[in-house]
Design a protein around this motif. Structure first.
Motif, mmCIF file in Angstrom:
data_model
loop_
_atom_site.group_PDB
_atom_site.id
_atom_site.type_symbol
_atom_site.label_atom_id
_atom_site.label_comp_id
_atom_site.label_asym_id
_atom_site.label_seq_id
_atom_site.Cartn_x
_atom_site.Cartn_y
_atom_site.Cartn_z
ATOM 1 N N LEU A 7 7.553 -12.138 -4.565
ATOM 2 C CA LEU A 7 6.287 -12.856 -4.638
ATOM 3 C C LEU A 7 6.522 -14.322 -4.294
ATOM 4 O O LEU A 7 7.535 -14.902 -4.704
ATOM 5 N N CYS A 58 2.888 -11.233 -1.305
ATOM 6 C CA CYS A 58 3.762 -10.188 -1.843
ATOM 7 C C CYS A 58 4.460 -9.494 -0.686
ATOM 8 O O CYS A 58 3.817 -8.981 0.234
ATOM 9 N N ASN A 60 6.764 -6.335 0.056
ATOM 10 C CA ASN A 60 7.114 -5.052 -0.542
ATOM 11 C C ASN A 60 7.976 -4.304 0.470
ATOM 12 O O ASN A 60 7.513 -4.018 1.575
#
Length: 99
Positions: A7, A58, A60
Motif C-alpha cells: 500500500l 494498492c 497486489n
C-alpha cells in the motif's frame, strides 16, 4: 504461492492532477512487468476510491515463493517502476503471506 501486497500513501502536498498522473504512470509500469520478469504470476495495481481510507494505491501480486518475489523486488525493471513513486510517496506498508 506467495501473495505480496503493498500500500502506498502519496504526499498531501500533491495536487489531484499530480497524484492521478503519478498513479497512472506507476500502474502502467508495474502492470507491464510480467513481460520482463518471469517470476510474476499475477500483478495488479488499484487506486483507492474510498476517501475515508488513508492509502492511495494498492499493489497486489503473486509469486511461486519468497525467493521469486525477492528476485522481482531487485530486478532493474521493477526498481525503475518503483522509482516513479520516489518523490511522490509519504508512506508504504507491505505484507507477504503464503496461500
Amino acid at each position: 504461492m506467495l501473495k505480496h501486497i503493498v500500500l502506498f500513501k502519496l504526499k498531501e502536498s500533491l495536487s489531484a492532477t499530480e497524484k492521478q498522473d503519478v498513479m497512472n504512470r506507476f500502474k502502467a509500469a508495474i502492470e507491464a512487468l510480467p513481460a520482463t520478469i518471469s517470476t510474476i504470476r499475477h500483478i495488479h495495481v488499484g487506486f483507492n476510491v474510498n476517501p475515508a481510507e488513508q492509502w492511495d494505491i494498492c499493489l497486489n501480486s503473486e509469486f511461486d515463493n519468497l525467493e521469486d518475489m525477492k528476485a522481482y523486488a531487485t530486478h532493474p525493471a521493477h526498481l525503475a517502476a518503483a522509482g516513479l513513486l520516489k518523490d511522490a510517496k509519504e508512506g508504504r506498508a507491505c505484507t507477504d503471506y503464503e496461500f
